[in-house]
Design an enzyme around this catalytic site. Structure first.
Site, PDB file in Angstrom:
ATOM      1  N   GLU A 143       0.877  -1.018  -0.032  1.00  0.00           N
ATOM      2  CA  GLU A 143       0.367   0.310  -0.389  1.00  0.00           C
ATOM      3  C   GLU A 143       1.062   1.069   0.069  1.00  0.00           C
ATOM      4  O   GLU A 143       0.641   2.117   0.664  1.00  0.00           O
ATOM      5  CB  GLU A 143      -0.778  -0.056   1.452  1.00  0.00           C
ATOM      6  CG  GLU A 143      -1.829  -1.449   1.376  1.00  0.00           C
ATOM      7  CD  GLU A 143      -3.090  -0.945   2.771  1.00  0.00           C
ATOM      8  OE1 GLU A 143      -2.302  -0.286   3.001  1.00  0.00           O
ATOM      9  OE2 GLU A 143      -3.567  -2.049   2.780  1.00  0.00           O
TER      10      GLU A 143
ATOM     11  N   GLU B 197      -6.155 -10.496  -1.382  1.00  0.00           N
ATOM     12  CA  GLU B 197      -6.868 -11.090  -0.335  1.00  0.00           C
ATOM     13  C   GLU B 197      -8.451 -10.879  -0.767  1.00  0.00           C
ATOM     14  O   GLU B 197      -9.178  -9.844   0.272  1.00  0.00           O
ATOM     15  CB  GLU B 197      -6.243  -9.063   1.030  1.00  0.00           C
ATOM     16  CG  GLU B 197      -5.207  -8.571   0.791  1.00  0.00           C
ATOM     17  CD  GLU B 197      -4.306  -8.076   2.016  1.00  0.00           C
ATOM     18  OE1 GLU B 197      -4.954  -7.250   2.091  1.00  0.00           O
ATOM     19  OE2 GLU B 197      -3.297  -7.336   2.039  1.00  0.00           O
TER      20      GLU B 197
HETATM   21  O1  G3I Z   1      -3.852  -8.557  18.884  1.00  0.00           O
HETATM   22  C1  G3I Z   1      -5.001  -6.749  19.171  1.00  0.00           C
HETATM   23  C2  G3I Z   1      -5.650  -7.318  21.048  1.00  0.00           C
HETATM   24  O2  G3I Z   1      -4.540  -7.583  22.150  1.00  0.00           O
HETATM   25  C3  G3I Z   1      -6.345  -5.954  21.203  1.00  0.00           C
HETATM   26  O3  G3I Z   1      -6.997  -6.880  22.292  1.00  0.00           O
HETATM   27  C4  G3I Z   1      -7.719  -5.757  20.524  1.00  0.00           C
HETATM   28  C5  G3I Z   1      -8.180  -4.634  20.297  1.00  0.00           C
HETATM   29  O4  G3I Z   1      -7.986  -3.798  19.164  1.00  0.00           O
HETATM   30  O5  G3I Z   1      -6.827  -5.671  19.165  1.00  0.00           O
HETATM   31  C6  G3I Z   1      -6.111  -6.786  18.683  1.00  0.00           C
HETATM   32  O6  G3I Z   1      -4.958  -6.213  17.324  1.00  0.00           O
HETATM   33  C7  G3I Z   1      -6.065  -6.319  16.204  1.00  0.00           C
HETATM   34  C8  G3I Z   1      -5.750  -7.186  14.761  1.00  0.00           C
HETATM   35  O7  G3I Z   1      -6.098  -6.458  13.770  1.00  0.00           O
HETATM   36  C9  G3I Z   1      -5.523  -8.476  15.738  1.00  0.00           C
HETATM   37  O8  G3I Z   1      -6.973  -9.163  15.778  1.00  0.00           O
HETATM   38  C10 G3I Z   1      -5.949  -4.732  15.749  1.00  0.00           C
HETATM   39  O9  G3I Z   1      -6.634  -3.969  16.897  1.00  0.00           O
HETATM   40  C11 G3I Z   1      -6.217  -4.398  14.157  1.00  0.00           C
HETATM   41  O10 G3I Z   1      -5.541  -3.438  13.861  1.00  0.00           O
HETATM   42  C12 G3I Z   1      -6.198  -5.520  13.580  1.00  0.00           C
HETATM   43  O11 G3I Z   1      -6.492  -5.868  12.312  1.00  0.00           O
HETATM   44  C13 G3I Z   1      -5.983  -6.343  12.032  1.00  0.00           C
HETATM   45  C14 G3I Z   1      -5.763  -4.836  10.637  1.00  0.00           C
HETATM   46  O12 G3I Z   1      -5.422  -5.448   8.383  1.00  0.00           O
HETATM   47  C15 G3I Z   1      -4.444  -3.601  10.602  1.00  0.00           C
HETATM   48  O13 G3I Z   1      -4.090  -5.077  10.693  1.00  0.00           O
HETATM   49  C16 G3I Z   1      -6.625  -6.868  10.511  1.00  0.00           C
HETATM   50  O14 G3I Z   1      -7.098  -8.302  11.550  1.00  0.00           O
HETATM   51  C17 G3I Z   1      -6.121  -7.266   8.997  1.00  0.00           C
HETATM   52  O15 G3I Z   1      -7.262  -8.150   8.827  1.00  0.00           O
HETATM   53  C18 G3I Z   1      -6.017  -6.420   8.046  1.00  0.00           C
HETATM   54  O16 G3I Z   1      -5.844  -6.954   6.917  1.00  0.00           O
HETATM   55  C19 G3I Z   1      -5.184  -6.057   6.498  1.00  0.00           C
HETATM   56  C20 G3I Z   1      -4.084  -6.364   5.562  1.00  0.00           C
HETATM   57  O17 G3I Z   1      -2.830  -6.269   6.261  1.00  0.00           O
HETATM   58  C21 G3I Z   1      -3.759  -5.350   4.801  1.00  0.00           C
HETATM   59  N1  G3I Z   1      -5.043  -4.789   3.440  1.00  0.00           N
HETATM   60  C22 G3I Z   1      -5.848  -4.390   4.495  1.00  0.00           C
HETATM   61  C23 G3I Z   1      -6.589  -5.504   5.191  1.00  0.00           C
HETATM   62  C24 G3I Z   1      -7.846  -5.529   5.827  1.00  0.00           C
HETATM   63  O18 G3I Z   1      -7.762  -4.135   6.237  1.00  0.00           O
END
Ligand code: G3I
Length: 366
Positions: free
Chosen positions: A156, A273
């Site tokens: 990105e 994705e």
């Molecule tokens: O691990 C913590 C946990 O300890 C906490 O309690 C919880 C509360 O919010 O958050 C957890 O972390 C989250 C993590 O996912 C695991 O579930 C983050 O807040 C959350 O921001 C994170 O979101 C991920 C996001 O990327 C940001 O990294 C999504 O699961 C994941 O599906 C998403 O994937 C992205 C690709 O990497 C790039 N392209 C877009 C795609 C969708 O957004």
């Protein structure tokens, strides 16, 4: 260097209690088999710790996928949470899982502006940024050397609203190292794992709208620049986060034209994705499932018409674990139905749509 694998950092989606005692029986082969018949790969993003703790989730991956990508656990801040500490237990588990089940693995992602090192602000400056970035890539990609099908090296990096002429997103690495950070990352990844297909991955490129056309052109310019400078980039990752309510803007010929241009640069293409938000569809399950399946089928039939497309990955496998449940909630509060399997691991119309698209894809060579 410390490996803090065993500390209780919670990553990945929360593991919901198991609703079934056994995985639904199926008479048909998995999507991996349909993909393999035409020389394609099919796979999905795997959540942690669900892959370790939810036996039916793991079995579903083994049955359906011949490639897997960790959804979160290889992101910079998760795999490298302290300057001198890496957390390899989750991705190591996934790599071993892939080996046990005869699957390929993709790495996601070496450089991204989200889920970045939590220590970046306190430890990284213009003088040491290159060293830190190279060290990160050498350590992470080096650990899986020879085991990765491909790596999303940079994720990105284009964001037109930031207003730069080259279209690059203004990220910490751009600010610290200038636009050369992209080239630097690809070269470091090549040193760390000479066999992985090094991929540039991006989103928001699917529809026939002026904004998305402008972004497609910016991505093409970036890829051309990299190729002209002999940067080791081998593939383009099309994220394909789709939404039923926006799909009226999809035109197969626009997607195919874009893919042709990418292929003409000598790059492979992976759909990395894929998922389809059902946020604005009515609650009725049969109607909703058919509408979502229709999007999968139309999109994939257009995409797979391009021979450079070698792999299709959905961003999750079952509606039980999907980022869309949190980020694209339905107004009525009913659970989302956006992936090939439902919450009980049963195949849905979306599964059959993917099967049909894989089955009718022209056979791939090599
Ligand atoms: O691990 C913590 C946990 O300890 C906490 O309690 C919880 C509360 O919010 O958050 C957890 O972390 C989250 C993590 O996912 C695991 O579930 C983050 O807040 C959350 O921001 C994170 O979101 C991920 C996001 O990327 C940001 O990294 C999504 O699961 C994941 O599906 C998403 O994937 C992205 C690709 O990497 C790039 N392209 C877009 C795609 C969708 O957004």
């Amino acid at each position: 260097m410390a490996d803090i694998s065993r500390r209780s950092l919670l990553v990945g989606n929360l593991t919901a209690p198991l609703a079934r005692r056994t995985l639904p029986e199926e008479t048909e082969p998995g999507l991996r088999e349909y993909a393999a018949r035409t020389g394609l790969l099919y796979g999905a993003a795997a959540a942690w710790p669900a892959l370790r703790d939810d036996e039916h989730y793991a079995q579903s991956f083994a049955r359906e996928c011949n490639i897997l990508v960790p959804e979160n656990v290889l992101k910079m801040g998760l795999v490298h949470p302290e300057p001198d500490a890496y957390r390899f237990e989750p991705p190591d588990f996934m790599a071993d899982f892939c080996q046990r089940h005869d699957m390929r693995m993709r790495g996601h992602t070496l450089v991204w502006h989200q889920q970045i090192w939590p220590w970046l602000k306190t430890h990284v400056n213009a003088q040491n940024a290159q060293k830190h970035l190279e060290q990160h890539i050498h350590t992470v990609a080096g650990r899986y050397r020879g085991r990765m099908h491909s790596w999303d090296v940079v994720n990105e990096a284009i964001h037109l609203p930031d207003g730069r002429e080259d279209g690059l997103r203004i990220t910490p690495f751009l600010e610290l190292l200038g636009p050369g950070y992209i080239e630097l990352a690809f070269r470091a990844a090549r040193e760390a794992d000479p066999n992985a297909k090094l991929t540039y991955n991006d989103y928001g490129l699917d529809y026939d709208t002026p904004q998305q056309e402008a972004k497609r052109q910016a991505v093409l310019r970036l890829l051309r620049r990299l190729k002209e400078r002999d940067v080791p980039v081998h593939a383009f990752g099309m994220q394909a986060h789709l939404d039923w309510s926006e799909f009226r803007h999809f035109k197969p010929e626009t997607l195919q034209r874009f893919f042709r241009e990418i292929a003409s640069l000598g790059l492979e293409i992976y759909i990395t994705e894929l998922d389809v938000s059902d946020r604005d569809l009515p609650d009725d399950v049969a109607e909703r499932d058919e509408a979502i399946a229709g999007v999968y089928e139309t999109y994939l039939k257009a995409a797979l018409g391009e021979p450079a497309v070698k792999a299709v990955l959905t961003w999750g496998l079952t509606d039980r674990y999907t980022w869309l449940a949190g980020r694209r909630k339905r107004a009525s509060g009913t659970p989302v139905r956006v992936l090939p399997l439902d919450r009980e691991y049963r195949r849905k119309p979306a599964w059959r749509a993917i099967r049909d698209a894989l089955r009718s894809a022209p056979a791939r060579t090599a």
